[in-house]
Write a protein that holds these residues in place. Structure first.
Motif, PDB file in Angstrom:
ATOM      1  N   HIS A   1      -9.005   4.024  10.079  1.00 39.70           N
ATOM      2  CA  HIS A   1      -7.720   3.490   9.460  1.00 39.70           C
ATOM      3  C   HIS A   1      -6.773   3.652  10.540  1.00 39.70           C
ATOM      4  O   HIS A   1      -6.692   4.600  11.289  1.00 39.70           O
ATOM      5  CB  HIS A   1      -7.149   4.287   8.340  1.00 39.70           C
TER       6      HIS A   1
ATOM      7  N   GLU B   1      -1.127   3.600  -2.887  1.00 36.61           N
ATOM      8  CA  GLU B   1      -1.874   4.614  -2.179  1.00 36.61           C
ATOM      9  C   GLU B   1      -1.485   5.855  -2.915  1.00 36.61           C
ATOM     10  O   GLU B   1      -0.546   6.239  -3.411  1.00 36.61           O
ATOM     11  CB  GLU B   1      -1.574   4.947  -0.849  1.00 36.61           C
ATOM     12  N   GLY B   2      -2.381   6.311  -3.702  1.00 38.75           N
ATOM     13  CA  GLY B   2      -2.239   7.743  -4.631  1.00 38.75           C
ATOM     14  C   GLY B   2      -3.095   7.587  -5.752  1.00 38.75           C
ATOM     15  O   GLY B   2      -4.311   6.822  -5.724  1.00 38.75           O
ATOM     16  N   THR B   3      -2.742   8.367  -6.955  1.00 36.13           N
ATOM     17  CA  THR B   3      -3.615   8.286  -7.981  1.00 36.13           C
ATOM     18  C   THR B   3      -2.777   7.796  -9.066  1.00 36.13           C
ATOM     19  O   THR B   3      -1.694   7.952  -9.523  1.00 36.13           O
ATOM     20  CB  THR B   3      -3.756   9.906  -8.312  1.00 36.13           C
TER      21      THR B   3
ATOM     22  N   LYS C   1       1.767   5.826 -11.895  1.00 34.11           N
ATOM     23  CA  LYS C   1       1.437   6.814 -10.587  1.00 34.11           C
ATOM     24  C   LYS C   1       1.776   8.274 -10.944  1.00 34.11           C
ATOM     25  O   LYS C   1       2.892   8.344 -11.384  1.00 34.11           O
ATOM     26  CB  LYS C   1       2.077   6.128  -9.511  1.00 34.11           C
TER      27      LYS C   1
ATOM     28  N   PHE D   1     -11.086   2.862  -2.539  1.00 37.10           N
ATOM     29  CA  PHE D   1     -10.684   3.080  -4.121  1.00 37.10           C
ATOM     30  C   PHE D   1     -11.794   3.881  -4.812  1.00 37.10           C
ATOM     31  O   PHE D   1     -12.782   3.254  -4.574  1.00 37.10           O
ATOM     32  CB  PHE D   1      -9.832   1.821  -4.719  1.00 37.10           C
TER      33      PHE D   1
ATOM     34  N   ILE E   1      -6.852   5.806  -4.766  1.00 38.63           N
ATOM     35  CA  ILE E   1      -6.479   4.802  -3.586  1.00 38.63           C
ATOM     36  C   ILE E   1      -6.034   5.699  -2.597  1.00 38.63           C
ATOM     37  O   ILE E   1      -4.900   6.598  -2.527  1.00 38.63           O
ATOM     38  CB  ILE E   1      -5.605   3.837  -3.808  1.00 38.63           C
ATOM     39  N   GLU E   2      -6.796   5.743  -1.254  1.00 39.26           N
ATOM     40  CA  GLU E   2      -6.621   6.359  -0.015  1.00 39.26           C
ATOM     41  C   GLU E   2      -6.932   5.769   1.102  1.00 39.26           C
ATOM     42  O   GLU E   2      -7.721   4.647   0.864  1.00 39.26           O
ATOM     43  CB  GLU E   2      -7.004   7.759  -0.143  1.00 39.26           C
ATOM     44  N   LYS E   3      -6.631   6.101   2.319  1.00 37.39           N
ATOM     45  CA  LYS E   3      -6.710   5.565   3.506  1.00 37.39           C
ATOM     46  C   LYS E   3      -8.139   5.633   3.739  1.00 37.39           C
ATOM     47  O   LYS E   3      -8.789   6.742   3.768  1.00 37.39           O
ATOM     48  CB  LYS E   3      -5.899   6.104   4.732  1.00 37.39           C
TER      49      LYS E   3
ATOM     50  N   MET F   1       0.851  -1.188  -0.145  1.00 36.74           N
ATOM     51  CA  MET F   1       0.062  -0.004  -0.077  1.00 36.74           C
ATOM     52  C   MET F   1       0.717   1.250  -0.076  1.00 36.74           C
ATOM     53  O   MET F   1       0.564   2.351  -0.428  1.00 36.74           O
ATOM     54  CB  MET F   1      -1.028   0.079   1.206  1.00 36.74           C
ATOM     55  N   GLU F   2       1.966   1.211   0.526  1.00 36.57           N
ATOM     56  CA  GLU F   2       3.120   2.204   0.042  1.00 36.57           C
ATOM     57  C   GLU F   2       3.355   2.552  -1.147  1.00 36.57           C
ATOM     58  O   GLU F   2       3.427   3.795  -1.750  1.00 36.57           O
ATOM     59  CB  GLU F   2       4.328   2.125   0.776  1.00 36.57           C
TER      60      GLU F   2
ATOM     61  N   TRP G   1      -8.176   0.523   3.147  1.00 38.26           N
ATOM     62  CA  TRP G   1      -8.323   1.551   2.245  1.00 38.26           C
ATOM     63  C   TRP G   1      -9.353   1.507   1.294  1.00 38.26           C
ATOM     64  O   TRP G   1     -10.139   0.578   1.066  1.00 38.26           O
ATOM     65  CB  TRP G   1      -7.053   1.502   1.151  1.00 38.26           C
TER      66      TRP G   1
END
Length: 219
Positions: A86, A54-56, A216, A95, A80-82, A50-51, A93
């Motif tokens: 959380h 996570e993001g766009t 990403k 999405f 995708i975000e927390k 997820m590191e 997460w």
């Protein structure tokens, strides 16, 4: 004790505490404020996959479902975000995904849902994905994840829909099974992933439906 040592807990601390106390500290069920003990306790590591995820993400893909649906190009945005809540005990997460026809820009599909991770080791574990689509289909997917991939599918009757849910496209009947997988390439610049969706219907066996290559976006 070998497991504790591999996580960074010193042998002296491991040998000086009863097993129930060590288990309680590792699971987070007790509060430890002794500085000496804190030095030897393992810290929960961030979920590596997820590191990355996570993001766009943006990119293009190809969709098809022979013989009912000819090949077509599309562009995709994935966010995708927390999720809320959380925490280290709730590795959740959210999405959201939107696909549009590459040439006409017509909206093709939108989905949203949640990813719930249950680690079994530092680099892998179980994954649950809940996904709902604008056509009314709701999925409960289960499977596994690693440091750079996941693979989930609808099991145990993991599909449901309201009475007026539409078919994905004419001539195939309703969807009966879905499989979703993702492979990430963290070392690529920019970071990239391949996302696949396979699908079975009342009139077709499981086969590939969507394949996209996403990159990403920088924050």
């Amino acid at each position: 004790l070998h497991y504790l040592g591999s996580l960074g807990c010193s042998e002296e601390i491991s040998n000086s505490l009863p097993l129930w106390a060590l288990a309680a500290m590792i699971s987070g069920d007790v509060i430890v404020d002794d500085p000496m003990l804190l030095q030897g306790l393992p810290r929960q590591r961030p979920l590596e996959i997820m590191e990355y995820l996570e993001g766009t993400w943006v990119g293009e893909g190809i969709g098809e479902y022979p013989p009912h649906l000819p090949r077509f190009p599309f562009v995709q945005e994935l966010f995708i975000e927390k999720a809320v809540p959380h925490s280290t005990k709730e590795l959740h997460w959210s999405f959201r995904s939107v696909c549009r026809h590459r040439e006409t820009k017509e909206g093709l599909s939108s989905e949203s849902g949640f990813l719930r991770f249950f680690p079994e080791a530092l680099d892998h574990g179980k994954l649950e994905m809940v996904c709902t689509a604008s056509n009314g289909l709701a999925e409960i997917n289960e499977g596994t994840y690693s440091q750079d991939s996941f693979d989930v599918w609808t099991r145990y009757n993991g599909l449901t829909r309201p009475a007026k849910a539409s078919q994905p496209f004419a001539g195939v009947g309703q969807v009966t099974e879905v499989r979703r997988s993702c492979q990430i390439w963290p070392s690529n610049v920019p970071m990239s992933l391949e996302y696949r969706v396979e699908m079975a219907t009342e009139r077709s066996a499981m086969q590939p439906h969507l394949v996209s290559r996403l990159r990403k976006k920088d924050i």
